[in-house]
Design an enzyme around this catalytic site. Sequence first.
Site, PDB file in Angstrom:
ATOM      1  N   LYS A   1       0.857  -1.188   0.000  1.00 16.90           N
ATOM      2  CA  LYS A   1       0.000   0.000   0.000  1.00 16.90           C
ATOM      3  C   LYS A   1       0.894   1.239   0.000  1.00 16.90           C
ATOM      4  O   LYS A   1       1.775   1.367   0.842  1.00 16.90           O
ATOM      5  CB  LYS A   1      -0.887   0.013   1.254  1.00 16.90           C
ATOM      6  CG  LYS A   1      -1.821  -1.167   1.350  1.00 16.90           C
ATOM      7  CD  LYS A   1      -2.526  -1.229   2.706  1.00 16.90           C
ATOM      8  CE  LYS A   1      -3.556  -0.132   2.884  1.00 16.90           C
ATOM      9  NZ  LYS A   1      -4.333  -0.304   4.138  1.00 16.90           N
TER      10      LYS A   1
HETATM   11  O1  G3P Z   1      -6.656   1.068   6.023  1.00 11.86           O
HETATM   12  C1  G3P Z   1      -7.351   2.244   5.848  1.00 11.86           C
HETATM   13  C2  G3P Z   1      -8.744   2.269   6.362  1.00 11.86           C
HETATM   14  O2  G3P Z   1      -9.258   0.984   6.440  1.00 11.86           O
HETATM   15  C3  G3P Z   1      -8.905   3.052   7.600  1.00 11.86           C
HETATM   16  O3  G3P Z   1     -10.095   2.763   8.238  1.00 11.86           O
HETATM   17  O4  G3P Z   1     -11.598   2.790  10.157  1.00 11.86           O
HETATM   18  O5  G3P Z   1      -9.368   3.890  10.353  1.00 11.86           O
HETATM   19  O6  G3P Z   1     -11.158   4.904   8.945  1.00 11.86           O
HETATM   20  P1  G3P Z   1     -10.566   3.640   9.489  1.00 11.86           P
END
Ligand code: G3P
Length: 227
Positions: free
Chosen positions: A86
């Site tokens: 990533k």
């Molecule tokens: O990996 C990126 C994404 O899944 C972040 O999720 O829940 O931290 O907004 P969140």
Amino acid sequence: MKLCIDDANVEAIKRIYDYYPIDGVSTNPSILAKTGRNPFDVLKEIREIIGEEGELFVQAVATDVEGMVADARKIVEVLGKTTIVKIPCTQNGFKAMKICHAEGIRLLGTAIYTPMQGFIATKCGCEYVAPYVNRIDNMGYDGVQVAKDIHDAILGSGYEYGGLLAASFKNSQQVLELTKYGVKAVTVAPDIIEGLVKNAAIDAAIDQFTKDFESLVGEGATMTSCL
Ligand code: G3P
């Protein structure tokens, strides 16, 4: 549509892999920080659980081009060539993606808040791009719509290798909207995956079936034991 787990909790990953049809695991630096352990120790354990065919997403953490490329090479060296690196969709990130893509490293463009970030990352060779659906919602925009726009832009431009790994979900409705739209993949936290079937109506229906069957053939009876 592929369904991935957005987490690095080894026990949760084992449990969900056991019960659900899962295609991979995605992590980010914040998710890894929650484990309190050495990142590569955790990631190697995850790789063992999901096998070589499981899609494992690991983020390059450096912010300069050379550092991102070095992180990507190290990630693939330690965790295997099927690992998908990533890289954030910044200016430096795009340059790093082009270098990594030329080396055959599998890529995902991350930290996506706007459709053009997703489109450019795909053009740089990313086979996945990750719009942050709920974080976009929290900014007052429509995260699901941004994800749909990226999906359409990739398809419309004929980049057949590209597609979404939509991320940052806070409820199953957001996941459903993109499932209906036919996106390539979603990555979802364990509590939301398990919450997809946590529902009082489902439990009540099963309880009633059990009670009715037991009233017919006795307490604790099943199809196996009732002959
Ligand atoms: O990996 C990126 C994404 O899944 C972040 O999720 O829940 O931290 O907004 P969140």
